[in-house]
Design a protein around this motif. Structure first.
Motif, PDB file in Angstrom:
ATOM      1  N   GLU A   1       0.788  -1.242   0.000  1.00 33.31           N
ATOM      2  CA  GLU A   1       0.000   0.000   0.000  1.00 33.31           C
ATOM      3  C   GLU A   1       0.816   1.286   0.000  1.00 33.31           C
ATOM      4  O   GLU A   1       0.592   2.164  -0.817  1.00 33.31           O
TER       5      GLU A   1
ATOM      6  N   PHE B   1      -3.977   3.119  -4.511  1.00 38.41           N
ATOM      7  CA  PHE B   1      -5.336   3.651  -4.303  1.00 38.41           C
ATOM      8  C   PHE B   1      -5.407   5.173  -4.314  1.00 38.41           C
ATOM      9  O   PHE B   1      -6.309   5.750  -3.734  1.00 38.41           O
TER      10      PHE B   1
ATOM     11  N   THR C   1      -3.076  12.643  -4.489  1.00 37.87           N
ATOM     12  CA  THR C   1      -2.560  11.925  -3.315  1.00 37.87           C
ATOM     13  C   THR C   1      -1.040  11.995  -3.300  1.00 37.87           C
ATOM     14  O   THR C   1      -0.423  12.269  -2.271  1.00 37.87           O
TER      15      THR C   1
ATOM     16  N   PRO D   1      -4.621   0.375  -8.337  1.00 34.75           N
ATOM     17  CA  PRO D   1      -4.124   1.606  -8.965  1.00 34.75           C
ATOM     18  C   PRO D   1      -2.981   2.135  -8.099  1.00 34.75           C
ATOM     19  O   PRO D   1      -3.074   2.073  -6.875  1.00 34.75           O
TER      20      PRO D   1
ATOM     21  N   MET E   1     -10.975   8.077  -4.143  1.00 34.09           N
ATOM     22  CA  MET E   1     -10.960   6.718  -3.601  1.00 34.09           C
ATOM     23  C   MET E   1     -10.418   6.745  -2.167  1.00 34.09           C
ATOM     24  O   MET E   1      -9.444   6.085  -1.841  1.00 34.09           O
ATOM     25  N   GLU E   2     -11.035   7.581  -1.361  1.00 36.53           N
ATOM     26  CA  GLU E   2     -10.553   7.797   0.002  1.00 36.53           C
ATOM     27  C   GLU E   2     -11.164   6.788   0.948  1.00 36.53           C
ATOM     28  O   GLU E   2     -12.368   6.758   1.139  1.00 36.53           O
ATOM     29  N   ARG E   3     -10.326   5.989   1.587  1.00 35.35           N
ATOM     30  CA  ARG E   3     -10.919   5.090   2.577  1.00 35.35           C
ATOM     31  C   ARG E   3     -10.901   5.767   3.946  1.00 35.35           C
ATOM     32  O   ARG E   3     -10.087   6.658   4.208  1.00 35.35           O
TER      33      ARG E   3
ATOM     34  N   ILE F   1     -11.069  -0.436   1.392  1.00 29.65           N
ATOM     35  CA  ILE F   1     -10.519  -0.985   0.150  1.00 29.65           C
ATOM     36  C   ILE F   1      -9.725  -2.224   0.517  1.00 29.65           C
ATOM     37  O   ILE F   1      -9.099  -2.270   1.585  1.00 29.65           O
TER      38      ILE F   1
ATOM     39  N   TRP G   1      -8.309  -6.521  -0.747  1.00 33.45           N
ATOM     40  CA  TRP G   1      -8.307  -7.708  -1.592  1.00 33.45           C
ATOM     41  C   TRP G   1      -9.269  -8.749  -1.008  1.00 33.45           C
ATOM     42  O   TRP G   1      -9.349  -8.900   0.222  1.00 33.45           O
TER      43      TRP G   1
ATOM     44  N   ARG H   1      -3.503  -4.036   4.441  1.00 35.21           N
ATOM     45  CA  ARG H   1      -2.279  -4.190   5.225  1.00 35.21           C
ATOM     46  C   ARG H   1      -2.571  -4.257   6.716  1.00 35.21           C
ATOM     47  O   ARG H   1      -1.797  -4.818   7.488  1.00 35.21           O
TER      48      ARG H   1
ATOM     49  N   ILE I   1      -9.953  -6.748  -6.174  1.00 38.43           N
ATOM     50  CA  ILE I   1      -9.863  -5.588  -5.292  1.00 38.43           C
ATOM     51  C   ILE I   1     -11.209  -4.867  -5.283  1.00 38.43           C
ATOM     52  O   ILE I   1     -11.743  -4.548  -6.345  1.00 38.43           O
TER      53      ILE I   1
ATOM     54  N   VAL J   1     -12.584  -2.585  -8.111  1.00 40.49           N
ATOM     55  CA  VAL J   1     -11.433  -1.771  -8.520  1.00 40.49           C
ATOM     56  C   VAL J   1     -10.576  -2.510  -9.539  1.00 40.49           C
ATOM     57  O   VAL J   1     -10.081  -1.938 -10.491  1.00 40.49           O
ATOM     58  N   ASN J   2     -10.384  -3.791  -9.312  1.00 43.57           N
ATOM     59  CA  ASN J   2      -9.671  -4.598 -10.300  1.00 43.57           C
ATOM     60  C   ASN J   2     -10.046  -6.059 -10.099  1.00 43.57           C
ATOM     61  O   ASN J   2     -10.373  -6.482  -9.006  1.00 43.57           O
TER      62      ASN J   2
END
Lengths: 585, 585
Positions: free
Chosen positions: A205, A236, A241, A523, B1-3, B22, B24, B42, B66, B98-99
């Motif tokens: 990440e 992400f 960012t 991404p 894409m803010e978590r 976000i 996997w 993570r 993702i 996302v993917n």
């Protein structure tokens, strides 16, 4: 052997203190029965006075001896304003000669006139110079701050291999023969590019590394065979960012090293606009004098020279320098013309001067009064202003004017010192056409994402495709470059195709990397910041060797250890390699 | 894409929060019209529930896709105690794919049974395993703490070259052919030893570097071709100065990573005493059972086997294991005997058991009652104690007993877990005699200072000279080694002479380094701490590949990128080298 404080830290308020110091003899003088020794350590220099009761013990002491001295801090009768410790001295009571020294082969002072090659040979002595010690400490601080900022933002530093596989970047690789696998080689990484993208694929990440990189290039003045990069990659996010992380990083570094407050948000310019305004993608924003386009004014001109240029799709570009007309004689202007002719293939440099409300100069005559009035109005000209004009193909006019802008910026003293202007240049062209290879090539590297709206033109009009690459420019220097990467295998294959790389070739070169894209790639994007360049800017030096502990010469030689050097044949036999005579080629 | 937060951070107190996550897909299950997805980032894993209103949008989603999910944290009906987030789940309101991902070639779980080579090939996927991510973060933390502690103590980190000159240390160098200087080579440093000593000569006073080192060895399980060292050097101190820095460093690292408080001062043992008590210079101090010397008891013995050993200058050494006699049958003891015979060239292993107040066992019969009583008294034996005896040359007896001690320590469960016992081993022998080369060699490296009182025996009795080298041992592992260095050119030349290096040869190999000693060299010393070993101990793993992001196999192959690899002949031509066929030798 415990010292009580650093030599350079003593001040008037320490008077009366009993101190123990250690250091190198920077200078000694005798005055009658007294001896004065300037004692240097990492913190600075202080004068130690040995009176008649003790001077005898230091009678053989010469430059670069190491002494341990115990004594009392006293006020100097006559202060030395050139020394930070100049208001005091230390009256020695006790001295131990820790080590002796032969006469050093170079002068150990910041104003040494010893030539650089000799100083590089004795680098371990040259590093005793206060300015180099300061630079090493500065470099250390920059790295400490960078790590602190990035750690606080959740980035983790991960070491990537130095014994790696050859990466498909621009420069030549340094190769390392494998002893175990005869005929095979490791390559030293030109950057951790592939590894850091793999770390994003592996879900780390937010990664960073202050990473050693290697490029086997013919060196320029500001390059070394190995250099260090503050390497950052994150998942992400998008350009915003990345920019925000880098801006916070730069703000902390400038604040905590030189006490300078950077602007809250850095200026951004798309590449095409940057070229239009400054004629370069590394503009110095510490001053204005941007390029102006006069083409509109001459749309209907009768002046044949301009007419032809415009008919051929060229431009009439100019720069205005206020109050500078009297600073450039005919001869001075001829020099500028030579500069743009030889350096930038411009056909000519025209100029106008505003004198007593009227335009004079090389093209004053052929221009109509309307045109001249339009110029005066557009550029808001007042007396003694200078206008430099290049009428040529846009690319030539812009690059010539861009270079003139910087030259006159220096000559006219328009560039303020101790000011730091950052600029993000974005939307670089995705491809560059190589006349040599007769194909389009990746302008950044082939993992850079194209702008989404341009993807459809990847094959139909590659020259018009912009990428999501960006540079950060500081005072005219490129400080970092980076990009948002491709995270989609199909798009990656298309980009390879666009630069004429067959899937077969691509797979051969980095198949493992392409495979990795299949299994859930986020991404991601990042940057690589040139550490040496950053420290050079902060230290105010143009010489990269001022910020590298053990540098090589420009011709890639380590004069101190005499490396590279020959090795025993037995070592080569073990590695299974032989030296071939290059001359026979 | 803010978590809004990390997946693994959500707890019961977050119930009711609206979050954007976000991650996997670690696992998916369906239950009627509901879909349950474990989403991993993570920070950890959280369960996301997709009800009938939204489950359709994730119907094609499989492992390692993702997803970005917005939803509400709710309490789980049945908590999962195995998950840190097991008391809650996230009820999805919105999902973005996302993917996508193909089915990964390896199982991405910590209890994966996929073999290590396959996992190394897909290292970028294996690194998604929580335990490896944790280890990378731990390694990052250790480095951050080390830098903070050293910076606070006034050490500055200085990068030394990786393209260097061959250093005169033990292992083989990796060589890098120079393109510009045909026939010459750079060498990758085995450690920054010479550079850091030069930095002391250059007055940097306190240096450190988390430095990459390279050794072209045939690998062992815990080695890699490249590894990292926390490299430290300081001027004007002695062993106490160095030890105090390292102890503070270790205390901070253990406290701030695993919350463990180390002893205030680490135990110190001179090498000879360490060998006498533990039979090794890397003893595990987490348990006792030190070697006892029974030779005194048998000074007048009639037992021929012991008699002969003592007459030949040998020793009768033993270990006592309380309450262990019944745990070793005749067969078990035979295994121990094989172990010391084959591993340590001991002639035999004798044993005694204390049973009902009497000694039984292999040598109970030939010993006199007085001797047996003396043994019982000396070792304070009580019922069911086991005594293992080796009567042999001291070196063999000690090393055999040292190894038995560790073996029985494990077998009898004497070694407590989660305990960390440090030991400084000091006063190593200065030289080791090489039968192969028929000369004395430096036991540490030739820059190590001999103990002052031993200098006069450098030539008359080199085997008796102790050095100022030291090791730091942790739980039986060598964590670092270091020494106080020679800082006097005359002494350095004498040491070279003692190891049979002529001044001519010494000058040829590192003349520049010898020159440097002339110009005011401070007393200095330092250490190199094996970073991987330290992190392995903290992570509780015996596999070095668990703490290296991109490791090689034991046979020095990078299975992921398939390096080392062949390169184009053109690249070799540019470098002026050819591959010779090693097989012909």
């Amino acid at each position: 052997m415990e010292r009580t404080c650093g030599n350079g830290t003593l001040r008037l308020e320490d008077v009366g203190r009993e101190v123990t110091l250690i250091g190198w003899v920077a200078k000694r003088r005798n005055l009658g029965s007294l001896a004065f020794i300037d004692l240097r350590d990492r913190s600075g220099v202080v004068q130690v006075t040995f009176d008649e009761t003790i001077a005898d013990q230091v009678k053989d002491v010469r430059s670069e001896y190491i002494l341990q001295v115990t004594g009392t801090v006293v006020k100097r009768q006559a202060a030395n304003p050139k020394m930070a410790t100049g208001e005091i001295e230390v009256l020695a009571k006790n001295v131990v000669i820790v080590n002796s020294a032969e006469t050093p082969p170079i002068e150990i002072t910041d104003d040494s006139s010893t030539n650089e090659d000799t100083r590089l040979k004795y680098r371990y002595l040259d590093l005793r110079r206060p300015v180099l010690q300061k630079n090493m400490i500065l470099r250390h601080k920059v790295c400490m701050i960078a790590r602190k900022v990035l750690d606080e933002k959740g980035f983790i530093e991960i070491e990537t291999p130095i014994l790696a596989r050859s990466t498909p970047e621009g420069a030549r690789d340094y190769l390392v023969p494998s002893r175990i696998y005869n005929g095979k080689f490791w390559a030293l990484p030109q950057s951790p590019q592939i590894y850091k993208q793999l770390l994003m694929i592996s879900g780390m990440e937010k990664y960073f590394q202050i990473a050693r990189c290697f490029r086997d290039e013919d060196l320029r003045a500001d390059r070394q065979p190995e250099f260090t990069q503050i390497d950052i990659e994150m998942s992400f996010g998008d350009e915003n960012t990345v920019f925000s992380v880098v801006e916070d990083l730069m703000k902390a570094i400038f604040r905590e090293t030189i006490g300078y407050e950077l602007e809250d948000t850095f200026v951004r310019l798309p590449w095409s606009e940057c070229m239009r305004l400054y004629g370069t993608d590394k503009p110095d924003l510490r001053f204005g004098n941007t390029i102006e386009d006069l083409s509109d004014i001459f749309a209907e001109t009768g002046f044949q020279a301009f007419r032809t240029v415009l008919d051929n799709g060229g431009m009439i570009g100019c720069l205005r320098f206020a109050d500078a007309a009297d600073k450039y004689s005919r001869k001075g202007l001829d020099k500028l013309q030579d500069f743009v002719k030889h350096g930038f293939r411009a056909k000519a440099l025209a100029y106008l001067k505003m004198e007593k409300g009227e335009l004079t100069g090389s093209v004053a005559k052929p221009l109509s009064e309307t045109e001249k009035a339009a110029i005066i109005e557009k550029l808001s000209l007042t007396d003694n202003d200078l206008v430099l004009i290049i009428a040529d193909q846009a690319k030539i006019a812009e690059s010539g004017l861009g270079a003139l802008r910087v030259r006159l910026g220096h000559e006219l003293g328009l560039i303020p010192e101790n000011v730091y202007k950052f600029l993000w240049v974005t939307d670089f062209p995705m491809f560059e056409y190589s006349e040599e290879e007769n194909r389009w090539m990746a302008a950044h590297h082939p993992f850079t994402a194209p702008k989404e709206e341009d993807v459809e033109r990847l094959f139909s009009d590659p020259g018009s495709v912009s990428s999501r690459a960006y540079d950060l420019v500081l005072n005219g220097y490129e400080l970092l470059s980076g990009s948002i990467r491709i995270h989609d295998q199909d798009l990656q294959e298309k980009v390879f195709e666009a630069i004429g790389l067959t899937m077969e070739k691509a797979r051969e070169r980095f198949g493992f990397f392409l495979d990795a894209f299949r299994y859930g790639t986020p991404p991601h994007g990042g940057v690589g910041i040139g550490l040496e360049r950053l420290v050079m800017v902060l230290a105010g030096t143009d010489n990269i060797r001022d910020v590298v502990a053990f540098p090589t010469t420009n011709s890639s030689l380590d004069l101190m250890s005499d490396a590279p050097n020959v090795v025993d044949k037995a070592q080569l036999d073990i590695l299974g390699i032989e030296i071939s005579n290059k001359d026979k080629d």
